[in-house]
Design an enzyme around this catalytic site. Structure first.
Site, PDB file in Angstrom:
ATOM      1  N   ARG A 126       0.887  -1.180   0.000  1.00 38.36           N
ATOM      2  CA  ARG A 126       0.000   0.000   0.000  1.00 38.36           C
ATOM      3  C   ARG A 126       0.911   1.213   0.000  1.00 38.36           C
ATOM      4  O   ARG A 126       1.673   1.414   0.968  1.00 38.36           O
ATOM      5  CB  ARG A 126      -0.918  -0.034   1.226  1.00 38.36           C
ATOM      6  N   HIS A 153      -7.201   1.022  -6.530  1.00 35.67           N
ATOM      7  CA  HIS A 153      -7.421   0.095  -5.412  1.00 35.67           C
ATOM      8  C   HIS A 153      -8.065  -1.168  -6.000  1.00 35.67           C
ATOM      9  O   HIS A 153      -9.258  -1.424  -5.819  1.00 35.67           O
ATOM     10  CB  HIS A 153      -8.333   0.756  -4.379  1.00 35.67           C
ATOM     11  N   GLN A 156     -10.131  -3.762  -3.918  1.00 36.04           N
ATOM     12  CA  GLN A 156     -11.440  -3.242  -3.523  1.00 36.04           C
ATOM     13  C   GLN A 156     -12.452  -3.424  -4.652  1.00 36.04           C
ATOM     14  O   GLN A 156     -13.554  -3.935  -4.440  1.00 36.04           O
ATOM     15  CB  GLN A 156     -11.314  -1.753  -3.166  1.00 36.04           C
ATOM     16  N   ASP A 247     -17.430   7.177  -1.468  1.00 34.98           N
ATOM     17  CA  ASP A 247     -16.134   7.018  -0.788  1.00 34.98           C
ATOM     18  C   ASP A 247     -15.809   8.357  -0.124  1.00 34.98           C
ATOM     19  O   ASP A 247     -16.464   9.382  -0.389  1.00 34.98           O
ATOM     20  CB  ASP A 247     -15.047   6.619  -1.801  1.00 34.98           C
ATOM     21  N   CYS A 286     -16.456   1.640   0.197  1.00 35.96           N
ATOM     22  CA  CYS A 286     -15.288   0.790   0.465  1.00 35.96           C
ATOM     23  C   CYS A 286     -14.919   0.811   1.944  1.00 35.96           C
ATOM     24  O   CYS A 286     -14.243  -0.095   2.417  1.00 35.96           O
ATOM     25  CB  CYS A 286     -14.117   1.235  -0.392  1.00 35.96           C
ATOM     26  N   ARG A 314     -13.645  -8.882   0.515  1.00 33.57           N
ATOM     27  CA  ARG A 314     -12.232  -8.559   0.296  1.00 33.57           C
ATOM     28  C   ARG A 314     -11.388  -9.805   0.553  1.00 33.57           C
ATOM     29  O   ARG A 314     -10.488 -10.129  -0.211  1.00 33.57           O
ATOM     30  CB  ARG A 314     -11.785  -7.425   1.239  1.00 33.57           C
TER      31      ARG A 314
HETATM   32  N1   CP Z   1     -11.417  -0.354   2.040  1.00 34.44           N
HETATM   33  C1   CP Z   1     -10.177  -0.391   2.533  1.00 34.44           C
HETATM   34  O1   CP Z   1      -9.213  -0.600   1.802  1.00 34.44           O
HETATM   35  O2   CP Z   1     -10.095  -0.208   3.875  1.00 34.44           O
HETATM   36  P1   CP Z   1      -8.745  -0.021   4.705  1.00 34.44           P
HETATM   37  O3   CP Z   1      -8.169   1.308   4.328  1.00 34.44           O
HETATM   38  O4   CP Z   1      -9.171  -0.087   6.139  1.00 34.44           O
HETATM   39  O5   CP Z   1      -7.807  -1.122   4.351  1.00 34.44           O
HETATM   40  N1  NVA Z   2     -10.053   6.602  -1.461  1.00 33.56           N
HETATM   41  C1  NVA Z   2      -9.739   6.183  -0.119  1.00 33.56           C
HETATM   42  C2  NVA Z   2      -9.927   4.699   0.008  1.00 33.56           C
HETATM   43  C3  NVA Z   2      -9.665   4.140   1.360  1.00 33.56           C
HETATM   44  C4  NVA Z   2      -9.812   2.664   1.409  1.00 33.56           C
HETATM   45  C5  NVA Z   2      -8.308   6.564   0.223  1.00 33.56           C
HETATM   46  O1  NVA Z   2      -7.422   6.409  -0.625  1.00 33.56           O
HETATM   47  O2  NVA Z   2      -8.072   7.033   1.326  1.00 33.56           O
END
Ligand code: CP
Ligand code: NVA
Length: 329
Positions: A126, A153, A156, A247, A286, A314
């Site tokens: 990440r 993502h 997701q 989101d 998400c 997930r």
């Molecule tokens: N939806 C998602 O990726 O959640 P987190 O940021 O908690 O991993």
């Molecule tokens: N768009 C959000 C998704 C979190 C899972 C972010 O990047 O923070």
């Protein structure tokens, strides 16, 4: 994933593979949903179906495999599902907190890749910059999976369309209205929906429009699948949607500003907005969610909400993805 074979992957066991075997994916890395062919997606969804029906199926399939997670940003769902999920298949998962020191800071990304490929069977990362993932994948001989970057993502979106498929029985032809900031999640939904023949519309103010190159790529995929991908500021585009998706207004690492929030205020998903969709439309998010910002509590906590199904899935989709990446023949 570079071409040189890794010591770890050549010595891993094969005896615990699921009966009948798993198909090899057309890609070694999953940085974008567009890395996956429709055949890959079908295969992953089919394996995920088996896992969702019985999460203990394929027990031990990833026995003696090691997965390394490198996370520059916080996480609940992604971290837990990538730790608990593979552990259920017998894998050992190591989590590295890179929130205080980005990948590539202490030593070059090249050296992360070249070290990790000697010990681990897959890297799940990440990152703030999508470029970091691309570099990891260029240099590592083991699969690299995007666990969220500034651009996409994919895990997701895979879980989201898998959730819709299980719930509504199909994806092709479905209309998904994504309302809000045209961010990483929006990009992956546009690309995956387009590949699967769904119609995805990103609805939000001009300043929050999705990346034009991502949109163009989604439109090319949609032209081949019979689906659709578009972006508009017009809330009328919600009319008749099968799914409404929200989101956060400010993604991790993005600049938070009063003007961004003000521009998005009209795009809060509330009961009146849901009433414009089909009568049995579902609400998706998400997570993490901000009740009172991008969505009202009555919608996210109401009967149309399927956000916890998305979260559960997930795990099934990611386990399926890893099983195909590591065991596919
Ligand atoms: N939806 C998602 O990726 O959640 P987190 O940021 O908690 O991993
Ligand atoms: N768009 C959000 C998704 C979190 C899972 C972010 O990047 O923070």
């Amino acid at each position: 994933m570079s071409n040189s074979p890794s010591d770890a992957s050549t010595t891993a066991p094969t005896a615990t593979r699921p009966k009948g075997g798993l198909g090899r994916l057309s890609t070694g890395d999953v940085l974008s949903v567009a890395d996956l062919s429709t055949g890959d997606i079908d295969a992953v969804f089919s394996t995920a179906d088996t896992l969702a029906d019985d999460r203990w199926s394929f027990g031990g399939a990833l026995d003696r495999r090691s997965i390394v997670m490198l996370f520059e940003k916080p996480s609940l769902r992604t971290r837990v599902t990538f730790e608990v999920g593979p552990a259920r298949l017998g894998a050992h998962v190591m989590y590295f907190d890179h929130s205080k020191q980005r990948i590539g800071e202490r030593e070059p990304v090249l050296d992360y890749a070249k070290n990790l490929e000697r010990w681990a069977d897959a890297i799940v990362a990440r990152t703030y910059s999508h470029r970091t993932l691309v570099e990891l994948a260029e240099h590592a001989s083991v699969p690299v999976v995007n666990a969220l970057s500034d651009l996409e993502h994919p895990c997701q979106a895979l879980a989201d369309f898998f959730t819709l498929r299980r719930r509504l029985g199909r994806v092709a032809g479905l209309r998904l209205a994504y309302v809000g900031d045209g961010n990483n999640v929006c990009h992956s939904l546009l690309l995956l929906g387009a590949a699967l023949g769904a119609h995805v519309t990103a609805i939000g103010p001009d300043r929050c429009a999705p990346d034009a190159r991502v949109l163009e790529r989604a439109q090319r995929l949609a032209a081949a699948s019979g689906g659709g991908a578009c972006a508009t500021t017009d809330l009328d585009a919600i009319d008749g949607a099968d799914a409404v998706y929200a989101d956060t207004w400010v993604s991790m690492g993005a600049h938070d500003s009063e003007s961004q929030r003000a521009a998005l205020e009209a795009y809060q998903v509330d009961a009146a907005m849901m009433a414009r969709a089909t009568s049995d439309a579902v609400f998706m998010h998400c997570l993490p969610a901000h009740r009172g910002e991008e969505v009202t509590p009555e919608v996210i906590d109401g009967p149309a909400s399927i956000v916890y199904d998305q979260a559960e899935n997930r795990m099934h989709v990611q386990n399926a993805l890893l099983a195909h990446l590591l065991l596919g023949t």
